[in-house]
Design an enzyme around this catalytic site. Structure first.
Site, short mmCIF file in Angstrom:
data_model
loop_
_atom_site.label_atom_id
_atom_site.label_comp_id
_atom_site.label_asym_id
_atom_site.label_seq_id
_atom_site.Cartn_x
_atom_site.Cartn_y
_atom_site.Cartn_z
N ILE A 162 0.84 -1.20 0.00
CA ILE A 162 0.00 0.00 0.00
C ILE A 162 0.88 1.25 0.00
O ILE A 162 0.60 2.23 -0.69
CB ILE A 162 -0.98 -0.03 1.19
CG1 ILE A 162 -1.93 -1.22 1.00
CG2 ILE A 162 -1.77 1.27 1.31
CD1 ILE A 162 -2.75 -1.57 2.20
N THR A 187 11.45 -0.81 16.44
CA THR A 187 11.96 -0.05 15.29
C THR A 187 13.47 0.17 15.42
O THR A 187 14.21 0.06 14.44
CB THR A 187 11.21 1.29 15.18
OG1 THR A 187 9.84 1.00 15.01
CG2 THR A 187 11.71 2.13 14.02
N ASP A 228 -3.83 3.75 11.22
CA ASP A 228 -4.98 3.11 10.58
C ASP A 228 -5.92 4.17 10.01
O ASP A 228 -6.27 5.13 10.70
CB ASP A 228 -5.77 2.27 11.59
CG ASP A 228 -4.97 1.05 12.05
OD1 ASP A 228 -3.93 0.76 11.42
OD2 ASP A 228 -5.38 0.42 13.04
N GLY A 255 -12.25 -20.69 -7.55
CA GLY A 255 -11.64 -21.66 -6.64
C GLY A 255 -11.26 -22.93 -7.37
O GLY A 255 -11.62 -23.13 -8.53
N CYS A 257 -16.02 -17.24 -12.37
CA CYS A 257 -15.23 -18.39 -12.81
C CYS A 257 -15.82 -19.68 -12.24
O CYS A 257 -16.82 -20.17 -12.75
CB CYS A 257 -13.76 -18.20 -12.42
SG CYS A 257 -12.67 -19.21 -13.41
N HIS A 277 -12.58 -13.28 -14.76
CA HIS A 277 -12.46 -12.67 -13.42
C HIS A 277 -12.54 -11.15 -13.54
O HIS A 277 -11.50 -10.48 -13.52
CB HIS A 277 -11.11 -13.05 -12.80
CG HIS A 277 -11.02 -14.48 -12.41
ND1 HIS A 277 -11.43 -14.96 -11.19
CD2 HIS A 277 -10.57 -15.56 -13.10
CE1 HIS A 277 -11.23 -16.26 -11.13
NE2 HIS A 277 -10.71 -16.65 -12.29
N GLU A 302 -13.09 -9.12 -11.43
CA GLU A 302 -12.54 -8.47 -10.23
C GLU A 302 -11.11 -7.99 -10.43
O GLU A 302 -10.64 -7.12 -9.70
CB GLU A 302 -12.63 -9.41 -9.01
CG GLU A 302 -11.73 -10.63 -9.02
CD GLU A 302 -12.35 -11.85 -9.68
OE1 GLU A 302 -13.24 -11.67 -10.55
OE2 GLU A 302 -11.94 -12.99 -9.36
N1 GLN Z 1 -11.26 -24.68 -11.05
C1 GLN Z 1 -11.94 -24.06 -12.14
C2 GLN Z 1 -11.15 -24.18 -13.43
O1 GLN Z 1 -9.97 -24.44 -13.40
C3 GLN Z 1 -12.25 -22.62 -11.84
C4 GLN Z 1 -11.03 -21.77 -11.80
C5 GLN Z 1 -11.22 -20.45 -11.10
O2 GLN Z 1 -12.22 -20.23 -10.43
N2 GLN Z 1 -10.26 -19.56 -11.24
O3 GLN Z 1 -11.68 -24.01 -14.49
#
Ligand code: GLN
Length: 536
Positions: free
Chosen positions: A20, A190, A239, A359, A386, A510, A512
């Site tokens: 950051i 420090t 913070d 995931g 995804c 993605h 994001e």
């Molecule tokens: N596991 C899934 C794939 O490989 C989804 C990948 C992910 O969510 N980045 O297609």
């Protein structure tokens, strides 16, 4: 002009937000019109982050060029509103790999190849050539880990040498703890950290002090004394409500002016318009009692929020844009499996909308599918990223198209593998950088929710996957009512799917990774807008 260097390192412990700090400095310098970019060194011997477990290391961030890099690159891009390049991510693995292949090619004939000077020389050359290629005024070099680590010792040494060759400013990010019982900010850690920095031959130009509340003058003075610095070079980094407020916190302490002076850059005035625009995005409207939108993120790496850093940030950008307050309910998908599953699923009623992020691997998958079914049947806005899109297809196939055993091949072979391995993935055995990675164009069909959100026929998003919607089942899914609202430009791969008559959308990519405070990702913005309006 020759590139100047800012080296950001930590002498005490990692995890203090060097990313950051580096991003804020890059942002500040770019507001002054300098071409500044960050580079990161990580000491591990993995070639890149692609093979790391997000549960341990945080999210794997994906760049336009397909590089799988440290999550700090997400912070850089969000602050800078600029695409980074994977060549700016240096790892111990890449460095050693390069040096050994140079040795094999005979580039060091007759020499003993040693950490000093061959590896350190290589690092300095590499850093300089990257800076020249990008015509950088300033390169900000973030050194991962802590000074004194065995893994990054040679890199710190290369930075010391760089400091003797080029205009270089060293910034030490440290922490000033405050023991509650004593109520006093303690500078001893420090002081000890400074000792280890000096042992490595580095004298910091600025100390950036992480604290919970504003740095007291007493602590500032003491650190300045031990660091051989004037008190104003000891910067308070307490913070703040949002990480995006950090550039301002630094500028209020005149770090911009002092840094530009130390780097010997030509004096310029700040771009007020760009600065105001940045502030306006962060604090729109400014109304106090904003409506709250709560999002359930249902995933398997929930205990480490960093595993979903970009998702979290994208939601916050979307909330800023819609002028609502965001509340994230982190939900472990395994709760929706086993004997208490139905009681747990009821808790989703407390959230305005449901999101299943990306995931890998089987754990928690059935729970995610159950959560998607809940969102569909109770008409909660749903966003699937995804894996979240793939499971949206599995859920639809099972519960609407009545293909009871439908699944992704990743989780089990069945006669109805509605999600299957991508064609190009067959026969691949290596795991490093072999997925479908990086930016790719997506064709969005007219008349769909996706089209109304993106407002354009061809868009681009970043990818990272091995599996895809199995075209053998496209007909059955579409006949069952699932909308395939986007594909690859050749029409071959499904890129987005939708439910009809309610906000439910899944994307193979993605989005994001491209969301920034100044340009929130359209899908997230629409998702939060719909949830704020009370769903379908
Ligand atoms: N596991 C899934 C794939 O490989 C989804 C990948 C992910 O969510 N980045 O297609």
């Amino acid at each position: 002009m020759q590139t100047r260097y800012v080296v950001v390192l930590g002498s005490l412990l990692s995890g203090l937000g060097k990313g950051i700090v580096s991003s804020s400095i890059a942002k500040i310098l770019s507001l002054y019109g300098y071409n500044a970019m960050p580079l990161k060194f990580d000491g591990y011997l993995n070639y890149d982050c692609g093979t790391m477990n997000p549960f341990r290391h945080g999210e794997v961030f994906v760049l336009e060029d397909g590089g799988e890099v440290d999550m700090d690159f997400g912070t850089y891009e969000r602050f800078m509103d600029r695409n980074m390049k994977s060549s700016f991510s240096l790892t111990g693995g890449k460095v050693m790999n390069d040096v050994i292949s140079m040795e094999r090619k005979g580039e060091f004939l007759g020499q003993d190849v040693q950490i000093i000077p061959q590896v350190t020389d290589y690092l300095i050359k590499r850093i300089e050539s990257l800076s020249q290629k990008e015509h950088l005024d300033v390169l900000i070099i973030e050194v991962g880990g802590t000074v004194g680590d065995i893994e990054n010792g040679y890199f710190v040494e290369a930075m010391r040498q760089l400091g003797t060759l080029r205009k270089t400013v060293f910034i030490d990010v440290t922490m000033v703890p405050e023991l509650e019982a004593v109520g006093e900010q303690k500078t001893k850690p420090t002081q000890i950290g400074l000792r280890s920095l000096r042992q490595d031959g580095i004298q910091p130009d600025f100390m950036i002090c992480r604290t919970t509340r504003a740095l007291e003058d007493r602590a500032r003075g003491k650190i300045a004394l031990f660091a051989n610095l004037p008190p104003e070079a000891v910067i308070d980094d307490h913070d703040v409500p949002s990480i995006y407020d950090m550039p301002e916190l630094l500028m209020r302490q005149k770090l911009d002016k002092m840094l530009i002076g130390r780097l010997g850059l030509e004096r310029r005035t700040i771009n007020r318009k760009a600065l105001n625009e940045w502030k306006r995005c962060l604090h729109p409207g400014g109304s106090k009692n904003k409506p709250v939108v709560s999002v359930a993120i249902v995933g398997k790496y929930i205990k480490l929020h960093d595993a979903y850093a970009s998702v979290k940030e994208s939601l916050s950008h979307a909330a800023m844009k819609n002028n609502v307050e965001l509340k994230i309910n982190w939900v472990e998908s395994e709760y929706f499996e086993g004997k208490d599953a139905e009681r747990h699923i009821g808790t989703l009623a407390d959230s305005d909308c449901v999101l299943v992020p990306g995931g890998f691997g089987k754990r928690g998958i059935e729970g995610m599918i159950r959560a998607i079914q809940y969102a569909r049947t109770s008409k909660k806005p749903y966003l699937g990223l995804c894996l979240g899109m793939q499971l949206m297809v599995v859920e639809y196939a099972r519960n609407v198209c009545k293909l009871d055993d439908a699944n992704s091949t990743e989780f089990g072979k069945t006669p109805h593998n509605v999600i299957d391995l991508l064609e190009g993935q067959r026969g691949l055995s290596e795991k490093g950088a072999t997925m479908r990675l990086g930016a790719a164009q997506i064709k969005v069909m007219g008349g769909t929710l996706a089209h109304s959100i993106y407002g354009s026929g061809v868009i681009s998003e970043r990818h990272r996957h091995r599996y895809e919607l199995n075209n053998k089942f496209r007909g059955v899914l579409e006949r069952g009512g699932l909308v395939i609202s986007a594909t690859t430009t050749d029409g071959q791969l499904a890129e987005m799917v939708e439910w009809r008559g309610q906000f439910g959308i899944g994307i193979q990519a993605h989005p994001e990774f491209k969301s920034r405070p100044e340009h929130p990702a359209p899908l997230f913005e629409a998702f939060i807008r719909d949830a704020a309006a009370g769903g379908a």
